[in-house]
Design an enzyme around this catalytic site. Structure first.
Site, PDB file in Angstrom:
ATOM      1  NE  ARG A  92      -4.192  -1.594   0.112  1.00 22.42           N
ATOM      2  CZ  ARG A  92      -5.291  -1.786   0.835  1.00 22.42           C
ATOM      3  NH1 ARG A  92      -5.585  -0.984   1.816  1.00 22.42           N
ATOM      4  NH2 ARG A  92      -6.093  -2.784   0.559  1.00 22.42           N
TER       5      ARG A  92
ATOM      6  NE  ARG B   2      -7.242   5.016   2.417  1.00 19.34           N
ATOM      7  CZ  ARG B   2      -8.058   4.125   2.938  1.00 19.34           C
ATOM      8  NH1 ARG B   2      -9.307   4.441   3.172  1.00 19.34           N
ATOM      9  NH2 ARG B   2      -7.628   2.918   3.256  1.00 19.34           N
TER      10      ARG B   2
ATOM     11  NE  ARG C  32      -9.637   7.326  -2.385  1.00 22.46           N
ATOM     12  CZ  ARG C  32     -10.880   7.664  -2.060  1.00 22.46           C
ATOM     13  NH1 ARG C  32     -11.253   8.905  -2.128  1.00 22.46           N
ATOM     14  NH2 ARG C  32     -11.742   6.722  -1.675  1.00 22.46           N
TER      15      ARG C  32
ATOM     16  CG  ASP D 186      -8.831  -3.398  -4.479  1.00 19.74           C
ATOM     17  OD1 ASP D 186      -8.237  -2.809  -3.554  1.00 19.74           O
ATOM     18  OD2 ASP D 186      -9.623  -4.341  -4.273  1.00 19.74           O
TER      19      ASP D 186
ATOM     20  CE1 TYR E 160     -12.837  -8.007   1.457  1.00 14.19           C
ATOM     21  CE2 TYR E 160     -11.249  -9.646   0.706  1.00 14.19           C
ATOM     22  CZ  TYR E 160     -11.584  -8.593   1.532  1.00 14.19           C
ATOM     23  OH  TYR E 160     -10.673  -8.135   2.452  1.00 14.19           O
TER      24      TYR E 160
HETATM   25  O1  CP3 Z   1      -0.088  -2.052  -2.420  1.00 18.53           O
HETATM   26  C1  CP3 Z   1      -0.346  -1.147  -3.225  1.00 18.53           C
HETATM   27  O2  CP3 Z   1       0.002   0.048  -3.033  1.00 18.53           O
HETATM   28  C2  CP3 Z   1      -1.014  -1.492  -4.543  1.00 18.53           C
HETATM   29  C3  CP3 Z   1      -2.435  -1.318  -4.631  1.00 18.53           C
HETATM   30  C4  CP3 Z   1      -3.331  -2.216  -3.831  1.00 18.53           C
HETATM   31  C5  CP3 Z   1      -4.569  -1.773  -3.288  1.00 18.53           C
HETATM   32  N1  CP3 Z   1      -5.222  -2.849  -2.777  1.00 18.53           N
HETATM   33  C6  CP3 Z   1      -5.066  -0.390  -3.349  1.00 18.53           C
HETATM   34  C7  CP3 Z   1      -6.134   0.010  -2.418  1.00 18.53           C
HETATM   35  C8  CP3 Z   1      -3.219  -3.579  -3.533  1.00 18.53           C
HETATM   36  C9  CP3 Z   1      -2.080  -4.535  -3.804  1.00 18.53           C
HETATM   37  C10 CP3 Z   1      -4.441  -3.954  -2.884  1.00 18.53           C
HETATM   38  C11 CP3 Z   1      -4.725  -5.337  -2.462  1.00 18.53           C
HETATM   39  C12 CP3 Z   1      -5.943  -5.624  -1.728  1.00 18.53           C
HETATM   40  N2  CP3 Z   1      -7.172  -5.049  -1.861  1.00 18.53           N
HETATM   41  C13 CP3 Z   1      -6.062  -6.669  -0.780  1.00 18.53           C
HETATM   42  C14 CP3 Z   1      -4.973  -7.637  -0.415  1.00 18.53           C
HETATM   43  C15 CP3 Z   1      -3.964  -7.041   0.504  1.00 18.53           C
HETATM   44  C16 CP3 Z   1      -4.471  -6.754   1.884  1.00 18.53           C
HETATM   45  O3  CP3 Z   1      -4.566  -5.562   2.211  1.00 18.53           O
HETATM   46  O4  CP3 Z   1      -4.734  -7.709   2.634  1.00 18.53           O
HETATM   47  C17 CP3 Z   1      -7.370  -6.663  -0.291  1.00 18.53           C
HETATM   48  C18 CP3 Z   1      -7.950  -7.591   0.738  1.00 18.53           C
HETATM   49  C19 CP3 Z   1      -8.079  -5.641  -1.007  1.00 18.53           C
HETATM   50  C20 CP3 Z   1      -9.512  -5.287  -0.886  1.00 18.53           C
HETATM   51  C21 CP3 Z   1      -9.704  -3.902  -0.408  1.00 18.53           C
HETATM   52  N3  CP3 Z   1      -9.404  -2.774  -1.139  1.00 18.53           N
HETATM   53  C22 CP3 Z   1     -10.230  -3.490   0.835  1.00 18.53           C
HETATM   54  C23 CP3 Z   1     -10.692  -4.424   1.939  1.00 18.53           C
HETATM   55  C24 CP3 Z   1     -10.227  -2.095   0.831  1.00 18.53           C
HETATM   56  C25 CP3 Z   1     -10.806  -1.177   1.885  1.00 18.53           C
HETATM   57  C26 CP3 Z   1      -9.910  -0.998   3.043  1.00 18.53           C
HETATM   58  C27 CP3 Z   1      -9.268   0.353   3.005  1.00 18.53           C
HETATM   59  O5  CP3 Z   1      -8.048   0.420   3.250  1.00 18.53           O
HETATM   60  O6  CP3 Z   1      -9.993   1.332   2.750  1.00 18.53           O
HETATM   61  C28 CP3 Z   1      -9.655  -1.677  -0.397  1.00 18.53           C
HETATM   62  C29 CP3 Z   1      -9.443  -0.282  -0.817  1.00 18.53           C
HETATM   63  C30 CP3 Z   1      -8.079   0.091  -1.311  1.00 18.53           C
HETATM   64  N4  CP3 Z   1      -7.292  -0.661  -2.120  1.00 18.53           N
HETATM   65  C31 CP3 Z   1      -7.410   1.321  -1.038  1.00 18.53           C
HETATM   66  C32 CP3 Z   1      -6.206   1.286  -1.748  1.00 18.53           C
HETATM   67  C33 CP3 Z   1      -5.166   2.357  -1.830  1.00 18.53           C
HETATM   68  C34 CP3 Z   1      -7.994   2.472  -0.223  1.00 18.53           C
HETATM   69  C35 CP3 Z   1      -9.024   3.115  -1.079  1.00 18.53           C
HETATM   70  C36 CP3 Z   1      -9.064   4.615  -1.018  1.00 18.53           C
HETATM   71  O7  CP3 Z   1      -8.170   5.295  -1.541  1.00 18.53           O
HETATM   72  O8  CP3 Z   1     -10.059   5.087  -0.481  1.00 18.53           O
END
Ligand code: CP3
Length: 346
Positions: free
Chosen positions: A25, A29, A38, A75, A152
């Protein structure tokens, strides 16, 4: 030509005095520049599907910190969407999807071969990145592992214990397994396209692997990862795979070897000294600083970073967090972590 990218050298099994670093990540944010882009995109999914802006946020942490790798901004839940599930994000809560709880729901999904229509902007992001990244930076593509993605798709949201997915697995095993197979097939195609577009490494995120035990772990975490890895390596010789069966505990032992992955990513519940002895013996490991240190910083961050670097100094190691950095992290602590890892670099 000899490999000059540090992360690829490590994945080839080389031990480096200063491990390469990137962070789960890392585009996120906690960075003001991410929040600005964003906002420009409108919402999270619009950002994922806008190749110019997705490439921009991928590059932001590279410019700011000089990480050794960039991870594609996308994602894991885009694959369900490409298979026909509805997907949206509720601010402050997380993802929501239409649910799959029966054979009828499953029958409405598209075939794996149809995913590229939705996912083609992601391949364009990868192409932009492979042109624009600095020559020393490795480009990592990724996808969710079938089990994690299925949790999911079945529940329609994140769940603390993956209860709905376990229920379907026990009550309608045929539908559950058909779903896992569909996701596996789609994931192979999706990652193949990322590789063709320029991804040099792919990481398979099995965030909820830890809730599978015993034979279920083997069948639904290990076997799909093995199938995906074998298919990708057959099609793209030389591609590197990082496997992340998060919170697998003792099931981490032998996982990378059996799956055929080049690197095993470790969550922060794994003790580094134990992992050096039981996991790094098989090859490269990645991890595993607790993300909380990016919030709290200070001496504890420095001590723990040094402890991890030292524990893994006998073999190939990619320095990373044990899970994603959180939005409340202080960007200065990320710099402190990097400086600490690189403190003895000449
Ligand atoms: O790592 C990186 O920087 C690359 C991008 C990336 C994102 N999600 C961007 C993201 C990667 C590799 C993921 C993987 C991901 N997404 C996983 C597996 C890794 C882990 O965290 O266990 C999972 C389970 C998801 C599903 C997901 N996406 C969830 C549960 C959420 C909400 C939680 C949160 O942090 O808000 C997301 C949203 C998400 N994916 C964000 C980002 C940057 C936040 C969204 C935003 O900007 O509002």
């Amino acid at each position: 030509m000899a490999q000059t990218k540090k992360l690829l050298r490590t994945l080839n099994g080389e031990r480096l005095d200063v491990p390469p670093i990137w962070m789960m990540r890392q585009a996120g944010r906690y960075l003001p520049e991410y929040k600005a882009t964003r906002a420009q995109a409108g919402d999270f999914l619009s950002l994922c599907y806008n190749p110019d802006l997705a490439a921009e946020v991928t590059l932001q942490p590279i410019r700011r910190y000089g990480f050794d790798a960039a991870i594609l901004f996308a994602d894991i839940l885009l694959v369900p969407q490409a298979l026909g599930a509805d997907l949206w994000f509720v601010t402050g809560e997380g993802p929501r999807l239409s649910t799959i709880t029966s054979a009828d729901d499953f029958a409405k999904l598209k075939p794996a071969s149809d995913i590229h229509e939705v996912l083609s902007p992601i391949y364009e992001t990868v192409r932009i990145l492979s042109r624009e990244l600095p020559p020393e930076t490795t480009l990592i593509g990724f996808a969710g592992a079938p089990w994690t993605v299925a949790t999911y798709m079945i529940a329609g949201r994140g769940t603390p214990d993956q209860g709905p997915a376990h229920a379907l697995r026990q009550e309608d095993t045929a539908t559950f397994e058909a779903l896992l197979d569909r996701i596996t097939e789609a994931t192979i195609d999706y990652l193949s396209m990322q590789i063709e577009a320029g991804a040099e490494v792919v990481k398979i995120f099995d965030s909820w692997a830890g809730s599978l035990k015993g034979d279920a772990f083997r069948k639904y975490a290990l076997e799909p990862a093995k199938k995906i890895t074998a298919a990708l390596k057959a099609k793209h010789p030389g591609i590197h795979v990082i496997a992340f069966p998060r919170e697998a505990g003792e099931n981490y032992i032998g996982f990378a070897k059996e799956v055929g992955a080049d690197c095993l990513a470790l969550d922060n519940s794994v003790d580094a000294d134990w992992a050096a002895k039981h996991l790094q013996v098989d090859g490269c490991v990645q991890g595993n600083l607790a993300p909380g240190h990016m919030v709290t910083g200070g001496k504890a961050l420095i001590d723990e970073t040094r402890r991890i670097v030292k524990a893994f100094s006998g073999g190939p190691h990619i320095f990373n967090l044990g899970h994603g950095i959180t939005p409340d992290a202080d960007p200065a602590n990320v710099q402190l972590m990097i400086d600490t890892v690189r403190e003895n670099a000449s």
